[in-house]
Motif scaffolding. Structure first.
Motif, short mmCIF file in Angstrom:
data_model
loop_
_atom_site.label_atom_id
_atom_site.label_comp_id
_atom_site.label_asym_id
_atom_site.label_seq_id
_atom_site.Cartn_x
_atom_site.Cartn_y
_atom_site.Cartn_z
N LYS A 129 6.01 -15.34 12.21
CA LYS A 129 6.58 -14.08 11.71
C LYS A 129 5.69 -13.52 10.58
CE LYS A 129 9.99 -11.16 10.38
NZ LYS A 129 9.13 -10.31 9.60
N TRP A 130 5.25 -14.42 9.71
CA TRP A 130 4.41 -14.01 8.58
C TRP A 130 3.10 -13.40 9.11
CZ3 TRP A 130 -0.33 -14.60 6.53
CH2 TRP A 130 -0.49 -14.18 5.21
N ASP A 162 2.61 -12.09 12.04
CA ASP A 162 2.95 -10.83 12.73
C ASP A 162 2.95 -9.66 11.74
OD1 ASP A 162 3.26 -10.42 15.38
OD2 ASP A 162 5.18 -11.49 15.50
N ASP A 163 3.50 -9.90 10.56
CA ASP A 163 3.50 -8.85 9.53
C ASP A 163 2.10 -8.60 8.99
OD1 ASP A 163 6.21 -8.69 9.83
OD2 ASP A 163 6.70 -9.92 8.07
#
Ligand code: NAD
Length: 355
Positions: free
Chosen positions: A179-180, A182-183
């Motif tokens: 997720k990190w 992806d950002d």
């Protein structure tokens, strides 16, 4: 609990943290009471091999081990590279570990046990020649890790990530890290790193893989060092030693003097300083080769650094101003931090200027 070591130590770059690293951390936690995770290369500028800062990597570890960190079972600390002094690096590892062992081992100051009262063990999987450092700590026990977990490495993750259509390989990253990333891929830092990765991928096609020979000038005057700000990729905006590729038919020392004059226009009250006078400032006994195989991501570049010790003066020699292509300036040595410098130039300065 009796046969468990009091502290485990796990050193890595975690660029990025993947499930192989997490597997090692979990195995270590079975064998030690508390684990100190030392995040290496914490002091270098971002580049495609070290794209994430210490704080970002600490956040990745926290996303997977939030509970263990809150409990004090996992502790995360930064660790600086000293590329040309394993002794300085080992001493830094020892200092960091000593401080944590004494603090955490004594419950934050409520007891007064000494270092010898705690058993420390080192973990890590000897994946390749770069894992030689696992042998540098004979005073600590070893935590045996079965084998490599899976077949992947952080390099594979970075290769897939730094593309126009970035891939975040979710099968080997835990969800917080994925997720990190992806950002991160939508931000300005990703864009700059991708531009650099593309430049580096083209470099061998244009120039070959080397080895290349370069010369760098470490110019010191009255507590200041002369540096240039890089105007181009790679390392755009970072500070670097004046220097460059040695020309055919040129001695390496002459290459250092030529590059110094071209890039900084160094001058005294009589005008540009002639090559012979600059040569007289070189401390020949200090000339050194800097050849860490990974020192440049462009290819195998071996550099020779020359120490120019200029006379101590209240008014520093003149150098080209900010309007020039190569923007040269004097910097107070005490104002510099390693992440302001390109490639291994900080490690070179550490050695040459005895910092
Ligand atoms: P890394 O993140 O690649 O690996 C960390 C550890 O995890 C290693 O023990 C590795 O073998 C293990 N590992 C990786 N993938 C695995 C998998 N799939 N399964 C099981 N284990 C796996 O980090 P690294 O490159 O080993 O980090 C070493 C750090 O120490 C670097 O920051 C380096 O710069 C630093 N260092 C500095 C000096 C110096 O400055 N003189 C000297 C030695 C090391």
């Amino acid at each position: 609990m009796a046969n468990k070591a009091d502290f485990g130590v796990f050193i890595g770059r975690f660029q990025p943290l993947h499930i192989g690293h997490e597997h090692v951390i979990r195995q270590a936690l079975d064998q030690v009471k508390r684990l100190i995770v030392l995040v290496g290369s914490a002091n270098v500028a971002r580049d495609p091999r070290n794209p994430f800062t210490f704080d970002e990597r600490a956040a990745m570890i926290r996303s997977s081990f939030a509970y263990e960190m809150a409990e004090g079972r996992v502790m995360v600390e930064p660790l600086h590279d000293h590329l040309y002094s394993d002794t300085a690096w080992v001493a830094e590892v020892q200092r960091r570990v000593n401080a944590i062992v004494l603090d955490a081992g004594n419950g934050g100051g409520f007891q007064a046990a000494g270092l010898r009262d705690f058993r420390v063990a080192l973990t890590g999987y000897g994946k390749d020649a770069s894992s030689y450092y696992l042998k540098l700590f004979p005073e600590w026990d070893n935590i045996q890790i079965d084998s490599q977990y899976g077949t992947f490495s952080s390099t594979d993750v970075r290769n897939r990530f730094f593309q126009r259509i970035p891939e975040v390989p979710v099968s080997i990253l835990s969800s917080g890290v994925a997720k990190w990333m992806d950002d991160f891929k939508l931000g300005e830092n990703f864009r700059a790193l991708l531009e650099e990765a593309e430049y580096l991928a083209d470099y061998p096609k244009q120039w070959g893989t080397g080895p290349f020979v370069t010369a760098d000038a470490v110019v010191i005057q009255s507590g200041h060092i002369l540096l240039i700000e890089r105007g181009q990729t790679p390392g755009k905006g970072l500070l670097a030693l004046p220097g460059g590729f040695v020309e055919a038919g040129e001695r390496i020392r002459d290459g250092a003097i030529r590059e110094l004059r071209e890039e900084t226009g160094i001058a005294d009250s009589k005008g540009q300083i002639p090559p012979a006078m600059l040569a007289s400032f070189i401390e020949d006994s200090r000339t050194r080769v800097f050849d860490a195989p990974n020192r440049s991501l462009r290819g195998r570049i071996i550099t020779h650094a020359f120490l120019f010790r200029l006379p101590e003066r209240r008014k520093l020699f003149k150098v080209k101003g900010a309007d020039d292509a190569a923007h040269a300036s004097w910097y107070r040595l005490g104002d510099l931090t390693s992440d302001m410098l390109f490639e291994d130039h900080w490690s070179i300065i550490e050695q040459m200027a005895d910092l």
